[in-house]
Design a protein around this motif. Structure first.
Motif, mmCIF file in Angstrom:
data_model
loop_
_atom_site.group_PDB
_atom_site.id
_atom_site.type_symbol
_atom_site.label_atom_id
_atom_site.label_comp_id
_atom_site.label_asym_id
_atom_site.label_seq_id
_atom_site.Cartn_x
_atom_site.Cartn_y
_atom_site.Cartn_z
ATOM 1 N N GLY A 111 0.828 -0.992 0.000
ATOM 2 C CA GLY A 111 0.168 0.008 -0.093
ATOM 3 C C GLY A 111 0.935 1.112 -0.306
ATOM 4 N N ALA A 112 0.249 2.400 0.452
ATOM 5 C CA ALA A 112 0.866 3.532 0.418
ATOM 6 C C ALA A 112 2.230 3.738 1.104
ATOM 7 N N THR A 113 3.259 4.463 0.674
ATOM 8 C CA THR A 113 4.289 4.843 1.320
ATOM 9 C C THR A 113 4.806 6.193 0.326
ATOM 10 N N ALA A 114 5.464 7.134 1.127
ATOM 11 C CA ALA A 114 5.826 8.427 0.348
ATOM 12 C C ALA A 114 7.099 8.303 -0.525
ATOM 13 N N PHE A 115 7.920 7.494 -0.083
ATOM 14 C CA PHE A 115 9.201 7.454 -0.768
ATOM 15 C C PHE A 115 9.139 6.831 -1.940
ATOM 16 N N VAL A 116 8.483 6.053 -2.416
ATOM 17 C CA VAL A 116 8.462 5.431 -3.552
ATOM 18 C C VAL A 116 7.928 6.164 -4.666
ATOM 19 N N PRO A 117 6.735 7.003 -4.766
ATOM 20 C CA PRO A 117 6.406 7.827 -5.611
ATOM 21 C C PRO A 117 7.480 8.885 -5.809
ATOM 22 N N ALA A 118 7.865 9.501 -4.785
ATOM 23 C CA ALA A 118 8.842 10.341 -4.824
ATOM 24 C C ALA A 118 10.132 10.178 -5.631
ATOM 25 N N LEU A 119 10.509 8.938 -5.272
ATOM 26 C CA LEU A 119 11.797 8.395 -6.142
ATOM 27 C C LEU A 119 11.585 8.311 -7.521
ATOM 28 N N VAL A 120 10.415 7.511 -7.653
ATOM 29 C CA VAL A 120 10.110 7.262 -9.247
ATOM 30 C C VAL A 120 9.869 8.620 -10.048
ATOM 31 N N ASN A 121 8.940 9.500 -9.397
ATOM 32 C CA ASN A 121 8.842 10.846 -10.338
ATOM 33 C C ASN A 121 9.815 11.687 -10.160
ATOM 34 N N SER A 122 10.976 11.573 -9.702
ATOM 35 C CA SER A 122 11.928 12.410 -9.675
ATOM 36 C C SER A 122 13.055 12.539 -10.738
ATOM 37 N N GLY A 123 12.952 11.480 -11.714
ATOM 38 C CA GLY A 123 13.613 11.244 -12.823
ATOM 39 C C GLY A 123 15.049 10.889 -12.592
ATOM 40 N N LEU A 124 15.339 11.006 -11.437
ATOM 41 C CA LEU A 124 16.821 10.283 -10.963
ATOM 42 C C LEU A 124 16.780 8.756 -11.153
ATOM 43 N N PRO A 125 18.025 8.180 -11.134
ATOM 44 C CA PRO A 125 18.135 6.836 -11.113
ATOM 45 C C PRO A 125 17.571 6.064 -10.158
ATOM 46 N N ASN A 126 16.804 4.873 -10.476
ATOM 47 C CA ASN A 126 16.209 4.523 -9.154
ATOM 48 C C ASN A 126 16.185 2.686 -9.191
ATOM 49 N N ASP A 127 17.469 2.484 -10.112
ATOM 50 C CA ASP A 127 17.661 1.094 -10.142
ATOM 51 C C ASP A 127 18.463 0.627 -8.974
ATOM 52 N N ARG A 128 19.141 1.508 -8.217
ATOM 53 C CA ARG A 128 19.819 1.223 -6.973
ATOM 54 C C ARG A 128 19.782 2.582 -6.275
ATOM 55 N N PHE A 129 19.046 2.486 -4.945
ATOM 56 C CA PHE A 129 19.036 3.537 -4.132
ATOM 57 C C PHE A 129 19.054 3.128 -2.700
ATOM 58 N N ILE A 130 19.333 4.244 -1.730
ATOM 59 C CA ILE A 130 19.216 4.042 -0.376
ATOM 60 C C ILE A 130 18.135 5.156 0.333
ATOM 61 N N PHE A 131 17.553 4.263 1.319
ATOM 62 C CA PHE A 131 16.464 5.125 2.147
ATOM 63 C C PHE A 131 17.086 5.649 3.498
ATOM 64 N N GLU A 132 17.297 6.860 3.698
ATOM 65 C CA GLU A 132 17.902 7.416 4.839
ATOM 66 C C GLU A 132 16.827 7.959 5.975
ATOM 67 N N GLY A 133 15.569 8.166 5.440
ATOM 68 C CA GLY A 133 14.594 8.547 6.402
ATOM 69 C C GLY A 133 15.008 10.155 7.097
ATOM 70 N N PHE A 134 14.881 10.179 8.172
ATOM 71 C CA PHE A 134 15.189 11.625 8.945
ATOM 72 C C PHE A 134 16.664 11.584 9.319
ATOM 73 N N LEU A 135 17.245 12.582 8.836
ATOM 74 C CA LEU A 135 18.701 12.812 9.289
ATOM 75 C C LEU A 135 18.833 12.929 10.589
ATOM 76 N N PRO A 136 19.929 12.808 11.330
ATOM 77 C CA PRO A 136 20.134 12.990 12.857
ATOM 78 C C PRO A 136 19.791 14.561 13.113
#
Length: 233
Positions: A111-136
Motif C-alpha cells: 500500500g501507500a508509502t511516500a518515498f516510492v512515488p517520490a523516487l519514481v517521479n524524481s527522474g533520478l536513477p532508481n535502479d539502486r538507491f538508499i533510504f535514509e529517512g530523517f537525518l540525525p
C-alpha cells in the motif's frame, strides 16, 4: 495463536486506501494507531468501528509485552500509522520484531508509502538507491553528511518543512551546488508539487517560497568519474 497485520493507510488521498485494508481493519479485534484522533477520521470515513489503542514512539516499548500476550491468546491485531506504511520512519518495528521472536505470524499489506512515488517521479536513477529517512538532529549529523557525500546511489530523505532550508543548504555544502535533487511536497494531495533541479537552484526556490506540508527529498548520488569506471572494468 493470533496474527499481526501491518496495514498501510493513505498519505493524503483517501482513494489510495485498498479494499483489503478496509476489510482487515473491520475484521481485526484491535487496531493500533499512532494517533487515534488522526486515524479516527479515516475510520469514520470508511465506517470502521473496530476499537483502537494508541501505539506510538513514546509508549511502544511499554506496550509490546501486553500486545504479544494478546496475540498469543488468539487476537488479530492491525497496526496502522498516521499515514503510509507503519515502521517506515514510524512505530512498528519493535512489535514486528517481537512477533517474529515469539513465532507469531506477521503480514504486511502492500500500500501507500511516500518515498516510492517520490523516487519514481524524481527522474533520478532508481535502479539502486538508499533510504535514509530523517537525518540525525544534531549528534552525528555532520558525520552522516560526510559519509553520504561519497554515496553513488540515489538517496531518499524525509524532511520536515521547517528544516528544509537548512537541509538544502547542507546538501549544497556537502554534496555540491550542482548535485541534482527533487523535492516532492504533499504527494497524492491537491497541491502536490515536485521541484527538480540543482541543489543551489532548489534552495533558492524555497527561500523565495517557504515550504509547507509533508516533504520527501530525493538526491542524486555522486557521479562516478571516468577514471573510476576504467579502474573497475
Amino acid at each position: 495463536m493470533g496474527k499481526l497485520y501491518i496495514v498501510p493507510t493513505p498519505i493524503g488521498n483517501l482513494e489510495d486506501m485498498t479494499f483489503r485494508a478496509i476489510r482487515i481493519l473491520k475484521e481485526a479485534d484491535l487496531i493500533l494507531a499512532e494517533d487515534t484522533r488522526t486515524s479516527g477520521k479515516l475510520m469514520k470515513h470508511f465506517e470502521i468501528a473496530t476499537h483502537m489503542h494508541s501505539h506510538h514512539m513514546h509508549n511502544e516499548h511499554k506496550t509490546v509485552e501486553n500486545l504479544i500476550s494478546r496475540l498469543k491468546g488468539g487476537e488479530t491485531i492491525a497496526l496502522i500509522s498516521d499515514a503510509g506504511t507503519p515502521a517506515i520512519s514510524d512505530p512498528g518495528f519493535l512489535l514486528t520484531r517481537a512477533c517474529v521472536e515469539h513465532g507469531i505470524e506477521v503480514e504486511c499489506l502492500p500500500g501507500a508509502t511516500a518515498f516510492v512515488p517520490a523516487l519514481v517521479n524524481s527522474g533520478l536513477p532508481n535502479d539502486r538507491f538508499i533510504f535514509e529517512g530523517f537525518l540525525p538532529e544534531k549528534k552525528g549529523r555532520q558525520t552522516r553528511f560526510l559519509a553520504l557525500a561519497e554515496e553513488t546511489r540515489t538517496m531518499i530523505f524525509y524532511v520536515s518543512p521547517h528544516k528544509l532550508l537548512k537541509t538544502l543548504a547542507e546538501f549544497v555544502q556537502y554534496f555540491g551546488a550542482d548535485r541534482p535533487i527533487c523535492v516532492s511536497r504533499e504527494l497524492s494531495k491537491m497541491h502536490e508539487e515536485n521541484i527538480r533541479g540543482a541543489a543551489a537552484e532548489v534552495l533558492k526556490h524555497f527561500e523565495a517560497k517557504p515550504p509547507k506540508g509533508e516533504i520527501v527529498v530525493v538526491v542524486g548520488g555522486k557521479a562516478i568519474s571516468k577514471e573510476s569506471k576504467h579502474s573497475n572494468s
